[in-house]
Design a protein around this motif. Structure first.
Motif, short mmCIF file in Angstrom:
data_model
loop_
_atom_site.label_atom_id
_atom_site.label_comp_id
_atom_site.label_asym_id
_atom_site.label_seq_id
_atom_site.Cartn_x
_atom_site.Cartn_y
_atom_site.Cartn_z
N VAL A 264 35.96 38.95 36.85
CA VAL A 264 36.28 38.64 35.45
C VAL A 264 36.26 39.92 34.62
CG1 VAL A 264 35.49 37.44 33.37
CG2 VAL A 264 35.45 36.27 35.59
N LEU A 265 35.25 40.76 34.85
CA LEU A 265 35.16 42.04 34.14
C LEU A 265 36.36 42.93 34.48
CD1 LEU A 265 33.56 43.98 32.34
CD2 LEU A 265 32.31 44.72 34.38
N ALA A 266 36.76 42.94 35.74
CA ALA A 266 37.92 43.74 36.15
C ALA A 266 39.19 43.24 35.49
CB ALA A 266 38.07 43.69 37.68
N LEU A 267 39.33 41.93 35.40
CA LEU A 267 40.51 41.34 34.76
C LEU A 267 40.56 41.70 33.28
CD1 LEU A 267 43.00 39.52 34.93
CD2 LEU A 267 41.50 37.56 34.51
N LEU A 268 39.42 41.60 32.60
CA LEU A 268 39.37 41.95 31.18
C LEU A 268 39.67 43.43 30.96
CD1 LEU A 268 36.19 39.93 30.09
CD2 LEU A 268 38.59 39.37 29.63
N THR A 269 39.18 44.27 31.86
CA THR A 269 39.45 45.71 31.77
C THR A 269 40.94 45.99 31.94
OG1 THR A 269 37.26 46.21 32.66
CG2 THR A 269 38.89 47.98 32.71
N ALA A 270 41.55 45.32 32.92
CA ALA A 270 42.99 45.49 33.16
C ALA A 270 43.80 45.04 31.95
CB ALA A 270 43.41 44.70 34.40
N LYS A 271 43.38 43.94 31.34
CA LYS A 271 44.08 43.46 30.14
C LYS A 271 43.90 44.43 28.98
CE LYS A 271 45.44 39.51 31.93
NZ LYS A 271 46.89 39.26 32.18
N LEU A 272 42.70 44.99 28.88
CA LEU A 272 42.41 45.93 27.79
C LEU A 272 43.34 47.15 27.85
CD1 LEU A 272 40.57 46.82 25.42
CD2 LEU A 272 39.06 47.86 27.13
N PHE A 273 43.62 47.61 29.08
CA PHE A 273 44.47 48.78 29.26
C PHE A 273 45.93 48.40 29.54
CE2 PHE A 273 40.24 50.50 30.04
CZ PHE A 273 40.29 51.70 29.33
N SER A 274 46.24 47.12 29.37
CA SER A 274 47.62 46.63 29.50
C SER A 274 48.25 46.99 30.84
CB SER A 274 48.49 47.17 28.36
OG SER A 274 47.96 46.80 27.10
N LEU A 275 47.49 46.82 31.92
CA LEU A 275 48.04 47.08 33.25
C LEU A 275 49.09 46.03 33.60
CD1 LEU A 275 44.90 48.03 35.41
CD2 LEU A 275 46.57 49.55 34.36
#
Length: 214
Positions: free
Chosen positions: A145-156
């Motif tokens: 979940v943390l990885a997904l939120l991080t990816a969304k934060l950086f618009s991957l």
């Protein structure tokens, strides 16, 4: 929390089973996925090793050698360096050695798990069930979940996001047991964490894969 236990828990939460991750990515995404996974690993593997060494040696003086030797000796990093050199050279993989290396790679994961299973004491699982479950749930559910939120934060992009999340959804690395023993951590606890995460990932990993792959 005592440092030997703290180091084991940190490894259980942050490190990942690279062999399993590559196998999943190769099967689902082919060579395109492997190429991007190599970039992700080039960042995550050294970072996780540094975190692991610091966690296992907190409160004591750590030399540059103690910090970086586990990274330099990491077989994944060494194999990447050798692979890059062979790729840049005109030699390649001579004499059909590619097939031999594939067979050795296929055997590496089960052999690692056999070593951990041999070292594991069932009494550890019974006595440490609560901390083991905490570490397992953090690794297999909270970290994706943390990885997904991080990816969304950086618009991957969606493709890169899926690969990134996979590395945080797989169980911890079997090699964490070896590093824990080398640095006088709680190796029994580490063996229990690796075993329980590997078993429970059979349930959590397919669920996460269905959520991120469309």
């Amino acid at each position: 929390m005592p440092i030997p236990r703290f180091g084991a828990h940190i490894q259980g939460i942050t490190r990942f089973n690279t062999y399993l991750g590559l196998a999943i990515i190769a099967d689902l995404f082919g060579t395109d996925g492997i190429a991007i996974a190599a970039v992700i690993m080039a960042i995550l593997v050294p970072s996780c090793n540094v975190i692991a060494v610091l966690a296992l040696t907190t409160g004591s003086k750590v030399s540059i050698k103690q910090l970086f030797l586990p990274i330099i000796k990491n077989p994944l990093i060494l194999s990447c360096i050798i692979g890059i050199l062979l790729n840049l050279s005109p030699i390649g993989l001579p004499f059909g050695s590619g097939q031999l290396l594939k067979l050795l790679a296929a055997a590496s994961l089960p052999l690692g798990l056999i070593c951990i299973g041999a070292a594991l004491q069932t009494s550890t699982l019974r006595k440490e069930l609560k901390p083991l479950m905490t570490s397992t749930l953090l690794r297999l559910l909270a970290m994706p979940v943390l990885a997904l939120l991080t990816a969304k934060l950086f618009s991957l992009p969606e493709f890169e996001t899926a690969l990134f999340v996979i590395f945080f959804a797989i169980p911890t690395a079997p090699t964490a047991y070896i590093l824990t023993r080398q640095l006088n951590g709680d190796s029994q606890l580490m063996a229990g964490i690796i075993t329980l995460q590997t078993v429970i990932a059979v349930v959590t990993l397919p669920f996460i894969l269905t959520q991120i792959i469309h």
